[in-house]
Design a protein around this motif. Structure first.
Motif, PDB file in Angstrom:
ATOM      1  N   LEU A  49     -15.588  90.647   2.885  1.00 53.60           N
ATOM      2  CA  LEU A  49     -16.793  90.692   3.709  1.00 53.60           C
ATOM      3  C   LEU A  49     -16.471  90.077   5.063  1.00 53.60           C
ATOM      4  CD1 LEU A  49     -19.572  89.630   1.137  1.00 53.60           C
ATOM      5  CD2 LEU A  49     -18.799  91.938   1.749  1.00 53.60           C
ATOM      6  N   THR A  50     -16.945  90.702   6.117  1.00 49.23           N
ATOM      7  CA  THR A  50     -16.592  90.242   7.462  1.00 49.23           C
ATOM      8  C   THR A  50     -17.773  89.633   8.213  1.00 49.23           C
ATOM      9  OG1 THR A  50     -17.005  92.472   8.292  1.00 49.23           O
ATOM     10  CG2 THR A  50     -14.733  91.929   7.679  1.00 49.23           C
ATOM     11  N   ALA A  51     -18.984  89.859   7.733  1.00 50.62           N
ATOM     12  CA  ALA A  51     -20.145  89.280   8.423  1.00 50.62           C
ATOM     13  C   ALA A  51     -20.246  87.791   8.112  1.00 50.62           C
ATOM     14  CB  ALA A  51     -21.417  89.994   7.985  1.00 50.62           C
ATOM     15  N   PRO A  52     -20.760  86.987   9.034  1.00 56.14           N
ATOM     16  CA  PRO A  52     -20.911  85.544   8.753  1.00 56.14           C
ATOM     17  C   PRO A  52     -21.938  85.254   7.676  1.00 56.14           C
ATOM     18  CG  PRO A  52     -21.918  86.122  10.864  1.00 56.14           C
ATOM     19  CD  PRO A  52     -21.163  87.324  10.417  1.00 56.14           C
ATOM     20  N   SER A  53     -22.885  86.154   7.468  1.00 54.95           N
ATOM     21  CA  SER A  53     -23.884  85.971   6.411  1.00 54.95           C
ATOM     22  C   SER A  53     -24.531  87.321   6.119  1.00 54.95           C
ATOM     23  CB  SER A  53     -24.945  84.947   6.831  1.00 54.95           C
ATOM     24  OG  SER A  53     -25.673  85.420   7.957  1.00 54.95           O
ATOM     25  N   GLY A  54     -25.237  87.386   4.999  1.00 54.90           N
ATOM     26  CA  GLY A  54     -25.901  88.641   4.646  1.00 54.90           C
ATOM     27  C   GLY A  54     -26.355  88.603   3.202  1.00 54.90           C
ATOM     28  N   SER A  55     -26.648  89.759   2.661  1.00 54.16           N
ATOM     29  CA  SER A  55     -27.049  89.882   1.273  1.00 54.16           C
ATOM     30  C   SER A  55     -26.422  91.142   0.700  1.00 54.16           C
ATOM     31  CB  SER A  55     -28.579  89.954   1.169  1.00 54.16           C
ATOM     32  OG  SER A  55     -28.980  89.922  -0.186  1.00 54.16           O
ATOM     33  N   THR A  56     -25.911  91.060  -0.493  1.00 51.56           N
ATOM     34  CA  THR A  56     -25.226  92.210  -1.076  1.00 51.56           C
ATOM     35  C   THR A  56     -25.321  92.156  -2.599  1.00 51.56           C
ATOM     36  OG1 THR A  56     -23.138  93.444  -1.095  1.00 51.56           O
ATOM     37  CG2 THR A  56     -22.978  91.046  -1.201  1.00 51.56           C
ATOM     38  N   GLY A  57     -25.069  93.299  -3.224  1.00 50.33           N
ATOM     39  CA  GLY A  57     -24.963  93.332  -4.674  1.00 50.33           C
ATOM     40  C   GLY A  57     -23.515  93.096  -5.041  1.00 50.33           C
ATOM     41  N   ASN A  58     -22.794  94.167  -5.225  1.00 47.85           N
ATOM     42  CA  ASN A  58     -21.361  94.021  -5.431  1.00 47.85           C
ATOM     43  C   ASN A  58     -20.642  93.804  -4.106  1.00 47.85           C
ATOM     44  OD1 ASN A  58     -21.565  94.407  -8.236  1.00 47.85           O
ATOM     45  ND2 ASN A  58     -21.620  96.639  -7.973  1.00 47.85           N
ATOM     46  N   LEU A  59     -19.426  93.315  -4.197  1.00 51.67           N
ATOM     47  CA  LEU A  59     -18.625  93.027  -3.011  1.00 51.67           C
ATOM     48  C   LEU A  59     -17.610  94.150  -2.836  1.00 51.67           C
ATOM     49  CD1 LEU A  59     -17.943  89.295  -3.977  1.00 51.67           C
ATOM     50  CD2 LEU A  59     -19.718  90.139  -2.445  1.00 51.67           C
ATOM     51  N   VAL A  60     -17.722  94.870  -1.740  1.00 51.41           N
ATOM     52  CA  VAL A  60     -16.866  96.040  -1.524  1.00 51.41           C
ATOM     53  C   VAL A  60     -15.955  95.782  -0.338  1.00 51.41           C
ATOM     54  CG1 VAL A  60     -16.801  98.525  -1.119  1.00 51.41           C
ATOM     55  CG2 VAL A  60     -18.704  97.523  -2.417  1.00 51.41           C
ATOM     56  N   CYS A  61     -14.653  95.845  -0.585  1.00 52.66           N
ATOM     57  CA  CYS A  61     -13.689  95.682   0.496  1.00 52.66           C
ATOM     58  C   CYS A  61     -13.731  96.932   1.377  1.00 52.66           C
ATOM     59  CB  CYS A  61     -12.293  95.460  -0.075  1.00 52.66           C
ATOM     60  SG  CYS A  61     -11.009  95.327   1.207  1.00 52.66           S
ATOM     61  N   GLY A  62     -13.792  96.720   2.682  1.00 43.18           N
ATOM     62  CA  GLY A  62     -13.900  97.847   3.596  1.00 43.18           C
ATOM     63  C   GLY A  62     -12.620  98.632   3.787  1.00 43.18           C
ATOM     64  N   TYR A  63     -11.499  98.117   3.247  1.00 39.76           N
ATOM     65  CA  TYR A  63     -10.218  98.780   3.482  1.00 39.76           C
ATOM     66  C   TYR A  63     -10.016  99.951   2.512  1.00 39.76           C
ATOM     67  CZ  TYR A  63      -5.254  98.842   4.939  1.00 39.76           C
ATOM     68  OH  TYR A  63      -4.018  99.188   5.441  1.00 39.76           O
ATOM     69  N   HIS A  64      -9.972  99.683   1.198  1.00 36.94           N
ATOM     70  CA  HIS A  64      -9.754 100.744   0.220  1.00 36.94           C
ATOM     71  C   HIS A  64     -10.851 100.777  -0.844  1.00 36.94           C
ATOM     72  CE1 HIS A  64      -5.638  99.973   1.819  1.00 36.94           C
ATOM     73  NE2 HIS A  64      -5.575 101.300   1.797  1.00 36.94           N
ATOM     74  N   SER A  65     -11.972 100.110  -0.523  1.00 35.54           N
ATOM     75  CA  SER A  65     -13.169 100.152  -1.377  1.00 35.54           C
ATOM     76  C   SER A  65     -12.978  99.505  -2.738  1.00 35.54           C
ATOM     77  CB  SER A  65     -13.660 101.605  -1.556  1.00 35.54           C
ATOM     78  OG  SER A  65     -13.985 102.175  -0.319  1.00 35.54           O
ATOM     79  N   TRP A  66     -12.032  98.596  -2.875  1.00 33.94           N
ATOM     80  CA  TRP A  66     -11.994  97.836  -4.123  1.00 33.94           C
ATOM     81  C   TRP A  66     -13.325  97.077  -4.235  1.00 33.94           C
ATOM     82  CZ3 TRP A  66      -7.110  95.460  -6.618  1.00 33.94           C
ATOM     83  CH2 TRP A  66      -6.108  96.441  -6.706  1.00 33.94           C
ATOM     84  N   THR A  67     -13.907  97.106  -5.410  1.00 32.20           N
ATOM     85  CA  THR A  67     -15.264  96.608  -5.581  1.00 32.20           C
ATOM     86  C   THR A  67     -15.295  95.507  -6.639  1.00 32.20           C
ATOM     87  OG1 THR A  67     -16.136  98.788  -5.007  1.00 32.20           O
ATOM     88  CG2 THR A  67     -17.634  97.271  -6.116  1.00 32.20           C
ATOM     89  N   TYR A  68     -15.942  94.407  -6.289  1.00 39.10           N
ATOM     90  CA  TYR A  68     -15.999  93.237  -7.170  1.00 39.10           C
ATOM     91  C   TYR A  68     -17.455  92.919  -7.496  1.00 39.10           C
ATOM     92  CZ  TYR A  68     -11.301  92.660  -5.218  1.00 39.10           C
ATOM     93  OH  TYR A  68     -10.008  92.878  -4.824  1.00 39.10           O
ATOM     94  N   SER A  69     -17.673  92.370  -8.675  1.00 39.42           N
ATOM     95  CA  SER A  69     -19.003  91.895  -9.047  1.00 39.42           C
ATOM     96  C   SER A  69     -19.285  90.593  -8.290  1.00 39.42           C
ATOM     97  CB  SER A  69     -19.058  91.633 -10.552  1.00 39.42           C
ATOM     98  OG  SER A  69     -18.341  90.436 -10.856  1.00 39.42           O
ATOM     99  N   PRO A  70     -20.552  90.147  -8.269  1.00 37.64           N
ATOM    100  CA  PRO A  70     -20.852  88.858  -7.619  1.00 37.64           C
ATOM    101  C   PRO A  70     -20.088  87.691  -8.237  1.00 37.64           C
ATOM    102  CG  PRO A  70     -22.861  90.109  -7.945  1.00 37.64           C
ATOM    103  CD  PRO A  70     -21.780  90.852  -8.676  1.00 37.64           C
ATOM    104  N   GLU A  71     -19.607  87.872  -9.464  1.00 36.70           N
ATOM    105  CA  GLU A  71     -18.802  86.819 -10.098  1.00 36.70           C
ATOM    106  C   GLU A  71     -17.334  86.902  -9.686  1.00 36.70           C
ATOM    107  OE1 GLU A  71     -20.275  84.517 -11.907  1.00 36.70           O
ATOM    108  OE2 GLU A  71     -22.181  85.528 -11.537  1.00 36.70           O
ATOM    109  N   GLY A  72     -16.976  87.952  -8.935  1.00 37.02           N
ATOM    110  CA  GLY A  72     -15.609  88.101  -8.475  1.00 37.02           C
ATOM    111  C   GLY A  72     -14.752  89.013  -9.338  1.00 37.02           C
ATOM    112  N   ASP A  73     -15.320  89.563 -10.406  1.00 38.59           N
ATOM    113  CA  ASP A  73     -14.537  90.446 -11.277  1.00 38.59           C
ATOM    114  C   ASP A  73     -14.323  91.804 -10.604  1.00 38.59           C
ATOM    115  OD1 ASP A  73     -14.552  88.505 -13.314  1.00 38.59           O
ATOM    116  OD2 ASP A  73     -16.559  89.159 -13.946  1.00 38.59           O
ATOM    117  N   LEU A  74     -13.115  92.320 -10.683  1.00 41.09           N
ATOM    118  CA  LEU A  74     -12.834  93.646 -10.133  1.00 41.09           C
ATOM    119  C   LEU A  74     -13.440  94.694 -11.063  1.00 41.09           C
ATOM    120  CD1 LEU A  74     -11.391  95.436  -8.040  1.00 41.09           C
ATOM    121  CD2 LEU A  74      -9.343  95.327  -9.496  1.00 41.09           C
ATOM    122  N   ILE A  75     -14.375  95.492 -10.530  1.00 42.16           N
ATOM    123  CA  ILE A  75     -15.062  96.477 -11.375  1.00 42.16           C
ATOM    124  C   ILE A  75     -14.737  97.900 -10.971  1.00 42.16           C
ATOM    125  CG2 ILE A  75     -16.949  94.936 -12.002  1.00 42.16           C
ATOM    126  CD1 ILE A  75     -18.651  96.182  -9.835  1.00 42.16           C
TER     127      ILE A  75
END
Length: 434
Positions: A113-139
């Motif tokens: 995530l590149t914004a200083p703050s925000g709100s999101t569900g899962n965490l999606v890397c903007g490079y190759h779209s690897w997606t993580y749960s809020p707990e950090g698990d790669l899903i």
């Protein structure tokens, strides 16, 4: 432990050595030869290798103030914390706690995530779209052609977190210092009545100061320079840090007024069951702290020109605006002012050896309405001006430390907390380098 090899440096403000082991020996000598009661040698403020060691010995090992709960009120809300080479995501989870995750994708290392703050569900890397749960698990990882890819091995790395009195602290060490819980027992009774869980952000200011992080902290640990803060001096007694023996003649009247206000404040605190005593263990515990409740001048309510309240809404269950300021310093990167009508938090995040981000956040009651209950410009005026003035003071010192003419100077008696901060820093770094 490793020490990076840097380009040859010849100025007084940098190390002489170019070989890693020689640099390490030189840094150890700097600490061992530190003159008590004097400011530090120039390389502590100017050398990139010393800064790198600071990141390892202080910011990678100790508990740091990251944010308040008001900055992440709902599940999925996050703030990004960056210092030195580290980037962390502090994210509110569904259980009311926070997850602290390293903001480094496990694929190619991109910032997730590149914004200083925000709100999101899962965490999606903007490079190759690897997606993580809020707990950090790669899903999810789109991996064409990969059949034996075990996603469970590539979750975001986690850091430790604590929430005390509505303040969020993080630690990236494998084994965090254990005395922080004891320090929290000291400050929680002072801060809890202000109830940060029922506050909201009125304003947040980020300032990059052209100065080493230690100069930022040193500047905050004394009021010897407070003649340079005309707006703050309207409500903050400029005798802070002085004693009966060290009060100069021109401040004797202020000293007496301060003593009378202090007695009245203590009486109110006893009436409401609020702690006010000074607890000062800046260099006598690993999680160094100073906390007290102190009077303000004028009406004694807030940081305004006449001491009058700046928000009409009392915080938490407080019953009186005339509570001065509950002031807390925590080593190594924060200080706070808790008042009856608002709270101000200050976080210090080093960028490199000569730049530091200072983040100031003003919090008001969550039902306070801007324009009705508080005027934002008036609420923030005193500390906006004070921050600008402190920025200039820090930058003057940074420029001086880089000068060939610089040499350490003696601290005055009123600067004893600066000495305590430096003593704490030297102890922690010597432990790290041992």
């Amino acid at each position: 432990m490793s020490v990076s090899t840097n380009a040859p440096r010849t100025s007084r403000g940098t190390l002489r050595s170019t070989k890693p082991l020689d640099q390490l020996a030189e840094i150890k000598d700097l600490f061992d030869e530190r003159r008590v009661g004097y400011s530090l040698d120039a390389p502590f403020y100017t050398d990139p290798t010393v800064f790198s060691m600071d990141m390892q010995g202080i910011f990678q090992k100790h508990w740091l103030f990251a944010a308040s709960v008001a900055e992440v009120p709902e599940p999925g809300d996050y703030v990004t914390i960056e210092y030195g080479p580290t980037s962390l995501l502090v994210m509110r989870n569904d259980d009311g706690g926070v997850n602290v995750l390293h903001n480094v994708c496990r694929h190619r290392g991109a910032r997730v995530l590149t914004a200083p703050s925000g709100s999101t569900g899962n965490l999606v890397c903007g490079y190759h779209s690897w997606t993580y749960s809020p707990e950090g698990d790669l899903i999810h990882a789109s991996a064409p052609g990969e059949t034996d890819f075990d996603k469970s091995c590539f979750g975001l790395k986690k850091a430790h977190s604590r929430i005390y009195a509505g303040l969020i602290f993080v630690c990236v060490a494998d084994e965090p210092p254990t005395d922080f819980d004891e320090t929290a027992k000291i400050f929680e009774p002072y801060l809890a009545p202000h109830d940060l869980s029922r506050t909201k952000i009125a304003y947040q200011q980020n300032i990059v100061e052209e100065g080493n992080w230690k100069l930022v902290m040193e500047n905050n640990r004394e009021c010897y320079h407070c003649d340079g803060h005309p707006e703050l001096a309207c409500s903050l007694f400029p005798t802070w840090g002085l004693t009966e023996e060290t009060v100069p003649p021109h401040l004797e009247d202020v000293w007496q007024r301060n003593k009378e206000s202090e007695a009245a404040l203590e009486a109110r605190c006893r009436r409401y069951g609020l702690p006010y005593e000074v607890v000062e263990e800046l260099d006598t515990r690993i999680a160094g702290i100073r906390i007290s409740r102190e009077p303000l001048d004028g009406e004694g309510e807030s940081f305004s020109p006449d001491g009058h309240r700046l928000s009409k809404k009392l915080l938490g269950e407080l019953r009186d605006f005339r509570l001065g300021r509950c002031s807390m310093h925590l080593q190594p990167n924060s200080w706070f002012h808790f008042l009856g009508d608002h709270v101000i938090t200050f976080g210090v995040f080093p960028i490199n050896e000569h730049q530091t981000l200072v983040r100031t956040t003003w919090l008001v009651a969550d039902d306070a309405v801007e324009g009705d209950d508080y005027d934002l410009e008036k609420l923030t005026h005193t500390w906006k001006q004070t921050n600008i003035q402190d920025k200039a003071f820090v930058e003057l010192c940074q420029q001086g430390a880089a000068s060939p003419a610089y040499e350490p100077g003696p601290y005055m008696k009123s600067e004893y907390q600066v000495e305590a901060f430096i003593n704490w820093y030297v102890q922690r770094m010597q432990e790290h380098l041992a």
